[in-house]
Design a protein around this motif. Structure first.
Motif, short mmCIF file in Angstrom:
data_model
loop_
_atom_site.label_atom_id
_atom_site.label_comp_id
_atom_site.label_asym_id
_atom_site.label_seq_id
_atom_site.Cartn_x
_atom_site.Cartn_y
_atom_site.Cartn_z
N UNK A 305 -12.66 19.08 11.64
CA UNK A 305 -12.24 20.24 12.39
C UNK A 305 -11.44 19.68 13.75
N UNK A 306 -10.66 18.82 13.47
CA UNK A 306 -9.96 18.24 14.87
C UNK A 306 -9.03 19.34 15.31
N UNK A 307 -9.32 20.52 15.57
CA UNK A 307 -8.52 21.63 16.25
C UNK A 307 -8.13 21.50 17.48
N UNK A 308 -7.13 22.35 17.93
CA UNK A 308 -6.43 22.10 19.42
C UNK A 308 -7.76 22.58 20.33
N UNK A 309 -8.41 23.64 19.81
CA UNK A 309 -9.82 24.19 20.50
C UNK A 309 -10.82 23.21 20.66
N UNK A 310 -11.12 22.40 19.63
CA UNK A 310 -11.97 21.20 19.76
C UNK A 310 -11.39 20.26 20.72
N UNK A 311 -10.27 19.95 20.66
CA UNK A 311 -9.68 18.95 21.58
C UNK A 311 -9.80 19.40 22.94
N UNK A 312 -9.50 20.86 23.36
CA UNK A 312 -9.43 21.22 24.51
C UNK A 312 -10.75 20.98 25.22
#
Lengths: 795, 187
Positions: A305-312
């Motif tokens: 789950x390397x989502x943009x929200x995770x990365x933010x």
């Protein structure tokens, strides 16, 4: 220094020379100076002059210059328009090369230490005396170590004559070689190497979209990238996104600057990959044809789950920005570039970051194509015969193998893989911690300043003090030279011809550094130093081999001593002059040797195609002959595929594909700051620190502290700040600015040397490596330079 | 007779200061932070990290504007400041008495004191070095990594600079003062 040719004498000599030549030009840059007082440059004349094409050595780029010589004095360095790599430009350092030649603090004669190590006290000796001193010590050490050639360490900085010095190392037979790679670009070169099969260049002349992440091309100049890039930014052909924890000059030229938390670029790339895969905006045909292990990687990206929200949360970059960048990059692909960069390792995850960047680039198909990453082509040079004798008593490289290592673990205590250039920091620390498998007692240093150039200066100094014989070959009395036992003065690049070099790329060429003026003082090119040294020591150290090496004893019995010695004759690689070797190297290219002397540059049909198109544009190759694509658009790996999953890495304890680990998260304890280092366009590391004209641009370095933090701590511009870590502390002046985050501080590398023989560089600000802790990344043991938290205090 | 001017593709500028060093080496300019004929103007950035204004950090490379109506020339009591044959604004050190009126009059702060001669010095468009040798451009133009400058004859309609000024939008600095600068900033 106790004995040296005094500055006054130097001046008298030079001025007399100029007058004798009946010159009207002023050699005013040779005028006496008081420390910190103004200097004067030399105005060019309008009378007769000669012009010599050369290659710059003020940094690693090797841009082409033409030296203007008036009455034996170099008065100007102009760009050489014929070189496709540097395209008629010289940066500030290139222009200031004259001051490297005429630096009054230059090493002028061979010297032997005449006081405690590090005292800076030397006595002036002849070349023969210096060689004899080295011979005596080498014979003693080698005899006591029973001809273990690896009891000597050889290390070198990057440069065109590095090869000549390395031939000495190879002939001598040590296994301990350290170069700049582990404090430079080891992880980026290797990361791209294992993923795409080569460390590619970027076609910034044609790219439509560029992500410049952790690469500061406006300040850390790379040719031709810097020139190609910034003519097209600001809505003029290339959209550029700059990702950097500080607002650099590159950020100033960007369409968008995204501030990122230090060391979290990998999370950013993983999230770009997530968006690209889940939105199915990648080049499916390219991936199908040219990827290996894609399904595993895809699964990992989605399941983790390397989502943009995770990365933010990890990077500080907004999810919406990450989505936008991924979409724009893929929309412009293949004419989009995630710029590979060319820098030191900053974070522990750098190798995996490079792998992730290379794979992301591949998703757009922008490999080996116009506007994307390019491999380019290279003009072949003929090799030169070296000498690599086998010494039976020589031990293998001084590494620390992990005891009882099992499959899936790193085999060494310091890292997983030992690269050709070794791991400098690990090697030094093993030496200090007595983890070497045998004694190492002597070292040769060429054009290298380990005290300044790698984390934890105090440890490097301790190492130099413990070495019984330190021989330093350099042009300047650097901090490292101060700890030498023998100092051999090399001439500057303007006083020597160096090995001819081939430059690969979209527009490949060969270029040569031609000697502009004769070496000043008693300095010599490294080729001649090697000739003199090997003539002196070759036979006497062969005697040690004869004594201890049974293989050699047998060989002598069989073939006789003369025949046996021929295989161990250290003088062999240095018999010919550099000029002759260069002529041989380009022998296959008709007319090249002459062109290289006349123009400094050669490539096929240069006469036919080279022309000036306008004031600022030169043509080198016609479009149809440019090497945009040399491999059918495929990566250069053995499999011919982009390697997403590398099983052989996991056997060494390295993640087989890029993943995020919690330990990578950016974290600074309250009250501390993450220390960043970096470059700017006016200096090259510590090598140019004493250059009077460059110092004129940047007098000393300052520490960037966020304005609001500075205000809270009552810190004003110019206040003295003590910066401390577990490695040491330095004092530096403050520059409060909003260009840096509140939890981060920055100062530029290369300042604050403590050698009193450097009139201008002496304590001009602070040495970053005095406070950067010696953290290494796990794959190659490369120094990770942005992993140190510091405390700051107004003093 | 030519009338020299310079166009600056200033958005190319990365503030590396190669021009400044090339100028000093070519023309024997004094060292010292306040001794220069050429410079790059940049202001402290606006905004708070990370919401910074990129446009507030634009680099403006600059030097003497070689004005057609130069205030420095008008105020010079000894006629030390004069127009060269190709429209360059020059200083004759033999005549200069260092009254410094010109330094005050110059709206671009393009002049400084040469401590060797104790006279005022400034950009010459490399007239007494490169141009006198028959070269066709200045040291700053030649060396620039990102190729900011184009130097040439404004009176020649065929010249590259004339063509550029006909086709690219541009502005001059402090145009309202009526100094008629010959440095043109291309947008």
């Amino acid at each position: 220094m106790k004995v040296e040719v005094s500055r006054r004498k130097f001046l008298q000599g030079s001025v007399a020379l100029a007058i004798a030549g009946g010159t009207s030009i002023s050699v005013s840059n040779l005028l006496a100076k008081d420390k910190g007082k103004i200097e004067i440059t030399t105005k060019t004349g309008t009378g007769e002059a000669t012009f010599v094409p050369t290659l710059c050595e003020m940094c690693v780029n090797k841009c082409a210059a033409i030296a203007r010589v008036e009455n034996g004095v170099v008065t100007k360095l102009d760009p050489n328009p014929r070189f496709p790599k540097s395209k008629n430009m010289l940066c500030p350092r290139g222009n200031a090369g004259i001051q490297a030649l005429y630096d009054p603090d230059r090493l002028k004669s061979p010297m032997i230490r005449d006081g405690k190590k590090g005292s800076g006290k030397f006595k002036k000796v002849t070349w023969d005396e210096a060689y004899s001193y080295i011979e005596e010590k080498m014979v003693k050490i080698l005899d006591e170590e029973k001809d273990n050639r690896s009891s000597f360490l050889f290390c070198a900085g990057e440069g065109m004559a590095e090869h000549t010095f390395k031939q000495f190392y190879q002939a001598f037979g040590s296994a301990n070689w350290l170069n700049h790679s582990s404090i430079c670009l080891q992880t980026v070169v290797s990361g791209y190497g294992v993923t795409l099969g080569a460390y590619p260049q970027s076609d910034l002349e044609n790219a439509e979209y560029v992500i410049m992440a952790g690469a500061n091309r406006a300040e850390a100049i790379v040719t031709p990238d810097t020139m190609d890039m910034f003519k097209r930014t600001k809505g003029r052909g290339t959209k550029m996104i700059c990702i950097d924890p500080r607002f650099t000059n590159t950020a100033a030229k960007a369409d968008k600057w995204l501030a990122i938390k230090p060391g979290t670029d990998l999370a950013f790339v993983l999230a770009l990959t997530y968006v690209t895969i889940t939105e199915e905006i990648y080049n499916k045909k390219y991936v199908e044809d040219n990827f290996a292990g894609f399904d595993k990687y895809k699964q990992s990206i989605i399941e983790n789950k390397y989502t943009p929200q995770w990365a933010e949360k990890i990077t500080g970059i907004k999810a919406t920005d990450i989505i936008k960048v991924a979409r724009e990059f893929m929309a412009h692909a293949p004419k989009s570039v995630y710029y590979p960069g060319r820098r030191s390792t900053f974070a522990k995850n750098d190798f995996q970051l490079r792998r992730a960047m290379a794979i992301f680039q591949g998703l757009g198909g922008g490999i080996d194509c116009k506007g994307g990453l390019v491999f380019g082509s290279k003009i072949k040079l003929k090799g030169h015969e070296g000498l690599e004798p086998i010494y039976d008593r020589a031990r293998s490289r001084g590494v620390d193998k992990k005891k009882n290592a099992v499959k899936g673990e790193a085999g060494y205590s310091d890292c997983a893989v030992v690269g050709g250039g070794g791991s400098w920091v690990s090697w030094r620390n093993r030496f200090l911690e007595k983890r070497m498998p045998y004694n190492v007692r002597g070292m040769f240093i060429y054009k290298h300043n380990p005290v300044l150039n790698m984390p934890n200066s105090a440890k490097t100094i301790e190492m130099l003090k413990k070495m019984e014989l330190v021989v330093a070959i350099d042009t300047m009395p650097s901090d490292t030279v101060m700890y030498a036992d023998v100092v051999l003065p090399e001439c500057t690049y303007l006083e020597r011809t160096d090995p001819v070099k081939t430059f690969g790329g979209v527009e490949p060429s060969i270029a040569q550094r031609n000697k502009v003026v004769e070496p000043m003082f008693e300095s010599k090119p490294v080729m001649e130093i090697m000739q003199g040294l090997t003539n002196k020591i070759s036979k006497s150290i062969f005697e040690i081999t004869k004594k201890h090496d049974e293989e050699v004893q047998d060989l002598i019995k069989e073939d006789g001593e003369e025949a046996a010695y021929a295989e161990f004759d250290l003088t062999k690689p240095f018999h010919e002059s550099q000029e002759k070797i260069n002529e041989h190297a380009v022998h296959d290219h008709h007319g090249a040797a002459e062109e290289l002397k006349k123009h400094g540059v050669y490539y096929p049909d240069m006469g036919k195609y080279y022309k000036q198109v306008s004031a600022n544009v030169h043509q080198y190759y016609i479009e149809s002959r440019k090497s945009y694509s040399v491999n059918g658009g495929k990566p250069k790996t053995k499999s011919g595929k982009v390697e997403c999953y590398l099983a052989n890495l996991s056997t060494k304890g390295v993640d087989p594909m890029p993943i995020w680990r919690d330990e990578y998260n950016f974290n600074v304890p309250k009250g501390k700051f993450r220390l960043l280092t970096g470059r700017h366009a006016q200096f090259t590391q510590s090598g140019t620190a004493n250059n009077s004209v460059l110092r004129d641009l940047i007098f000393e370095n300052y520490i960037w502290i966020n304005k609001r933090i500075a205000k809270a701590k009552d810190i004003k511009f110019g206040d003295n700040i003590e910066v401390s870590s577990s490695a040491g502390k330095v004092t530096i002046k403050a520059y409060p600015t909003e260009k840096i985050a509140p939890d981060t501080v920055f100062f530029v590398h290369g300042f604050g040397q403590e050698s009193e023989a450097l009139s201008w560089a002496y304590k001009n600000g602070a040495n970053d490596n005095a406070v950067i802790e010696d953290v290494t990344e796990p794959v190659y043991g490369a120094a990770a330079m942005h992993e140190t938290n510091v405390e700051i205090r107004k003093v | 007779m030519a009338r020299y001017g310079m166009a600056l593709d200033y958005k190319n500028c990365i503030n590396c200061k190669a021009c400044e060093v090339a100028c000093k080496e070519e023309n024997g300019v004094l060292l010292g932070a306040d001794k220069h004929r050429i410079w790059v103007g940049v202001g402290e950035i606006e905004g708070e990290y990370p919401l910074l204004s990129i446009v507030s950090n634009t680099f403006y490379p600059s030097q003497c504007q070689h004005c057609d109506e130069a205030p420095c020339q008008m105020v010079c009591p000894t006629n030390a400041t004069y127009y060269g044959e190709q429209g360059q604004v020059r200083v004759d050190p033999e005549k200069c008495i260092l009254c410094s009126y010109c330094m005050n009059a110059c709206p671009y702060d393009a002049r400084y004191v040469d401590d060797r001669t104790m006279t005022v010095d400034k950009c010459t468009f490399c007239t007494d070095t490169r141009l006198e040798r028959g070269e066709t451009t200045t040291a700053c133009q030649n060396t620039c990594p990102t190729k900011v400058r184009i130097f040439g004859d404004l009176d020649d309609p065929q010249s590259e600079i004339s063509e550029l000024l006909r086709t690219r939008e541009h502005f001059t600095l402090k145009a309202n003062l009526g100094t008629k600068p010959k440095l043109f900033y291309l947008t």
